[in-house]
Design a protein around this motif. Structure first.
Motif, PDB file in Angstrom:
ATOM      1  N   THR A 181      11.763 -73.685  71.164  1.00 14.26           N
ATOM      2  CA  THR A 181      11.484 -73.060  72.460  1.00 14.26           C
ATOM      3  C   THR A 181      12.496 -71.942  72.677  1.00 14.26           C
ATOM      4  O   THR A 181      13.676 -72.090  72.357  1.00 14.26           O
ATOM      5  CB  THR A 181      11.552 -74.058  73.638  1.00 14.26           C
ATOM      6  N   ALA A 182      12.011 -70.849  73.229  1.00 13.61           N
ATOM      7  CA  ALA A 182      12.877 -69.703  73.498  1.00 13.61           C
ATOM      8  C   ALA A 182      13.893 -70.058  74.585  1.00 13.61           C
ATOM      9  O   ALA A 182      13.670 -70.957  75.399  1.00 13.61           O
ATOM     10  CB  ALA A 182      12.035 -68.509  73.945  1.00 13.61           C
ATOM     11  N   VAL A 183      14.992 -69.344  74.611  1.00 14.05           N
ATOM     12  CA  VAL A 183      16.011 -69.531  75.643  1.00 14.05           C
ATOM     13  C   VAL A 183      15.462 -69.017  76.968  1.00 14.05           C
ATOM     14  O   VAL A 183      15.025 -67.870  77.066  1.00 14.05           O
ATOM     15  CB  VAL A 183      17.320 -68.808  75.271  1.00 14.05           C
ATOM     16  N   THR A 184      15.453 -69.892  77.967  1.00 11.92           N
ATOM     17  CA  THR A 184      14.998 -69.541  79.309  1.00 11.92           C
ATOM     18  C   THR A 184      15.867 -70.267  80.331  1.00 11.92           C
ATOM     19  O   THR A 184      16.636 -71.162  79.979  1.00 11.92           O
ATOM     20  CB  THR A 184      13.524 -69.944  79.544  1.00 11.92           C
ATOM     21  N   ASP A 185      15.698 -69.892  81.586  1.00 14.68           N
ATOM     22  CA  ASP A 185      16.355 -70.600  82.682  1.00 14.68           C
ATOM     23  C   ASP A 185      15.429 -71.729  83.122  1.00 14.68           C
ATOM     24  O   ASP A 185      14.290 -71.482  83.515  1.00 14.68           O
ATOM     25  CB  ASP A 185      16.637 -69.658  83.854  1.00 14.68           C
ATOM     26  N   ASP A 186      15.927 -72.970  83.032  1.00 11.81           N
ATOM     27  CA  ASP A 186      15.099 -74.127  83.355  1.00 11.81           C
ATOM     28  C   ASP A 186      15.978 -75.281  83.802  1.00 11.81           C
ATOM     29  O   ASP A 186      16.987 -75.586  83.150  1.00 11.81           O
ATOM     30  CB  ASP A 186      14.292 -74.522  82.108  1.00 11.81           C
ATOM     31  N   TYR A 187      15.609 -75.924  84.889  1.00 14.76           N
ATOM     32  CA  TYR A 187      16.317 -77.110  85.391  1.00 14.76           C
ATOM     33  C   TYR A 187      17.813 -76.865  85.607  1.00 14.76           C
ATOM     34  O   TYR A 187      18.639 -77.728  85.352  1.00 14.76           O
ATOM     35  CB  TYR A 187      16.114 -78.307  84.453  1.00 14.76           C
ATOM     36  N   GLY A 188      18.176 -75.663  86.037  1.00 16.87           N
ATOM     37  CA  GLY A 188      19.571 -75.354  86.305  1.00 16.87           C
ATOM     38  C   GLY A 188      20.390 -75.015  85.073  1.00 16.87           C
ATOM     39  O   GLY A 188      21.611 -74.948  85.138  1.00 16.87           O
ATOM     40  N   TRP A 189      19.716 -74.794  83.960  1.00 15.23           N
ATOM     41  CA  TRP A 189      20.378 -74.435  82.696  1.00 15.23           C
ATOM     42  C   TRP A 189      19.733 -73.184  82.118  1.00 15.23           C
ATOM     43  O   TRP A 189      18.555 -72.923  82.332  1.00 15.23           O
ATOM     44  CB  TRP A 189      20.208 -75.564  81.670  1.00 15.23           C
ATOM     45  N   ARG A 190      20.481 -72.461  81.327  1.00 15.98           N
ATOM     46  CA  ARG A 190      19.943 -71.439  80.416  1.00 15.98           C
ATOM     47  C   ARG A 190      19.938 -72.141  79.081  1.00 15.98           C
ATOM     48  O   ARG A 190      20.998 -72.477  78.529  1.00 15.98           O
ATOM     49  CB  ARG A 190      20.826 -70.190  80.382  1.00 15.98           C
ATOM     50  N   VAL A 191      18.755 -72.430  78.542  1.00 14.90           N
ATOM     51  CA  VAL A 191      18.670 -73.314  77.381  1.00 14.90           C
ATOM     52  C   VAL A 191      17.473 -72.974  76.505  1.00 14.90           C
ATOM     53  O   VAL A 191      16.428 -72.543  76.983  1.00 14.90           O
ATOM     54  CB  VAL A 191      18.617 -74.805  77.827  1.00 14.90           C
ATOM     55  N   PHE A 197      17.436 -79.063  58.275  1.00 13.16           N
ATOM     56  CA  PHE A 197      17.537 -80.449  57.819  1.00 13.16           C
ATOM     57  C   PHE A 197      16.789 -81.399  58.744  1.00 13.16           C
ATOM     58  O   PHE A 197      16.831 -82.609  58.575  1.00 13.16           O
ATOM     59  CB  PHE A 197      19.019 -80.824  57.681  1.00 13.16           C
ATOM     60  N   GLY A 198      16.081 -80.826  59.751  1.00 15.06           N
ATOM     61  CA  GLY A 198      15.224 -81.602  60.624  1.00 15.06           C
ATOM     62  C   GLY A 198      15.844 -82.044  61.939  1.00 15.06           C
ATOM     63  O   GLY A 198      15.186 -82.715  62.734  1.00 15.06           O
ATOM     64  N   HIS A 199      17.090 -81.684  62.208  1.00 11.47           N
ATOM     65  CA  HIS A 199      17.734 -82.070  63.462  1.00 11.47           C
ATOM     66  C   HIS A 199      17.441 -81.034  64.544  1.00 11.47           C
ATOM     67  O   HIS A 199      17.528 -79.832  64.305  1.00 11.47           O
ATOM     68  CB  HIS A 199      19.247 -82.217  63.273  1.00 11.47           C
ATOM     69  N   HIS A 200      17.102 -81.530  65.746  1.00 10.37           N
ATOM     70  CA  HIS A 200      16.802 -80.659  66.875  1.00 10.37           C
ATOM     71  C   HIS A 200      18.051 -80.470  67.727  1.00 10.37           C
ATOM     72  O   HIS A 200      18.794 -81.419  67.977  1.00 10.37           O
ATOM     73  CB  HIS A 200      15.675 -81.262  67.725  1.00 10.37           C
ATOM     74  N   TRP A 201      18.259 -79.239  68.163  1.00  5.81           N
ATOM     75  CA  TRP A 201      19.423 -78.849  68.967  1.00  5.81           C
ATOM     76  C   TRP A 201      18.945 -78.098  70.187  1.00  5.81           C
ATOM     77  O   TRP A 201      18.210 -77.108  70.063  1.00  5.81           O
ATOM     78  CB  TRP A 201      20.331 -77.921  68.170  1.00  5.81           C
ATOM     79  N   GLU A 202      19.340 -78.548  71.369  1.00  2.91           N
ATOM     80  CA  GLU A 202      19.198 -77.742  72.562  1.00  2.91           C
ATOM     81  C   GLU A 202      20.511 -76.986  72.710  1.00  2.91           C
ATOM     82  O   GLU A 202      21.593 -77.578  72.612  1.00  2.91           O
ATOM     83  CB  GLU A 202      18.925 -78.607  73.786  1.00  2.91           C
ATOM     84  N   ILE A 203      20.419 -75.692  72.910  1.00  2.49           N
ATOM     85  CA  ILE A 203      21.600 -74.845  73.006  1.00  2.49           C
ATOM     86  C   ILE A 203      21.548 -74.170  74.366  1.00  2.49           C
ATOM     87  O   ILE A 203      20.587 -73.453  74.665  1.00  2.49           O
ATOM     88  CB  ILE A 203      21.631 -73.820  71.860  1.00  2.49           C
ATOM     89  N   GLY A 204      22.547 -74.439  75.180  1.00  2.00           N
ATOM     90  CA  GLY A 204      22.483 -73.901  76.523  1.00  2.00           C
ATOM     91  C   GLY A 204      23.789 -73.934  77.271  1.00  2.00           C
ATOM     92  O   GLY A 204      24.843 -74.264  76.722  1.00  2.00           O
ATOM     93  N   LYS A 205      23.668 -73.564  78.548  1.00  2.65           N
ATOM     94  CA  LYS A 205      24.814 -73.614  79.465  1.00  2.65           C
ATOM     95  C   LYS A 205      24.273 -73.860  80.867  1.00  2.65           C
ATOM     96  O   LYS A 205      23.179 -73.408  81.211  1.00  2.65           O
ATOM     97  CB  LYS A 205      25.627 -72.325  79.422  1.00  2.65           C
ATOM     98  N   PRO A 206      25.048 -74.583  81.690  1.00  4.08           N
ATOM     99  CA  PRO A 206      24.613 -74.768  83.074  1.00  4.08           C
ATOM    100  C   PRO A 206      24.726 -73.441  83.827  1.00  4.08           C
ATOM    101  O   PRO A 206      25.616 -72.640  83.568  1.00  4.08           O
ATOM    102  CB  PRO A 206      25.584 -75.805  83.629  1.00  4.08           C
TER     103      PRO A 206
END
Length: 131
Positions: A100-110, A117-126
């Motif tokens: 998912t593209a980086v967007t502002d959602d639920y009080g985060w930019r994420v 290797f198959g691991h999912h990462w959410e990358i964001g900041k409040p």
């Protein structure tokens, strides 16, 4: 008593995974066992900012499987950074796929990526004060 929590990610190709996390997230390797031509399997402790995590080759005999072996992961990592857009771009350039593209959602930019290797990462900041 002090306590800390450091996840360990099981992967199929530990040496490549360590290099990916260095390139994608600027991780520093602080401990390593193996990962040589003589002993290919690796166990490595990596640091990103003030957090650490471990990367190790999967070992089915010890019931440690990579997401590639089980058809997906059961844990999603959350990496909190000052500039999520730049880190997601860096991870994609290093070989991750954008989920998912980086967007502002639920009080985060994420945004969310899946690493090679198959691991999912959410990358964001409040976006505001956060506990």
């Amino acid at each position: 008593m002090d306590a800390s929590l450091s996840p360990q990610l099981s992967v199929r190709n530990g040496r490549a995974a360590v290099e990916f996390y260095k390139a994608a997230f600027g991780a520093d390797e602080i401990y390593r066992v193996g990962g040589t031509d003589e002993h290919e399997e690796v166990v490595s402790q990596l640091a990103v900012g003030g957090s650490t995590f471990w990367v190790a080759d999967e070992s089915p005999e010890h019931l440690n499987f990579s997401p590639e072996s089980v058809g997906g992961g059961t844990v999603r990592m959350l990496l909190t950074v000052a500039d999520p857009d730049a880190v997601v771009q860096r991870a994609v350039a290093a070989g991750a796929a954008e989920v998912t593209a980086v967007t502002d959602d639920y009080g985060w930019r994420v945004g969310r990526i899946v690493d090679p290797f198959g691991h999912h990462w959410e990358i964001g900041k409040p976006l505001g004060a956060w506990p």
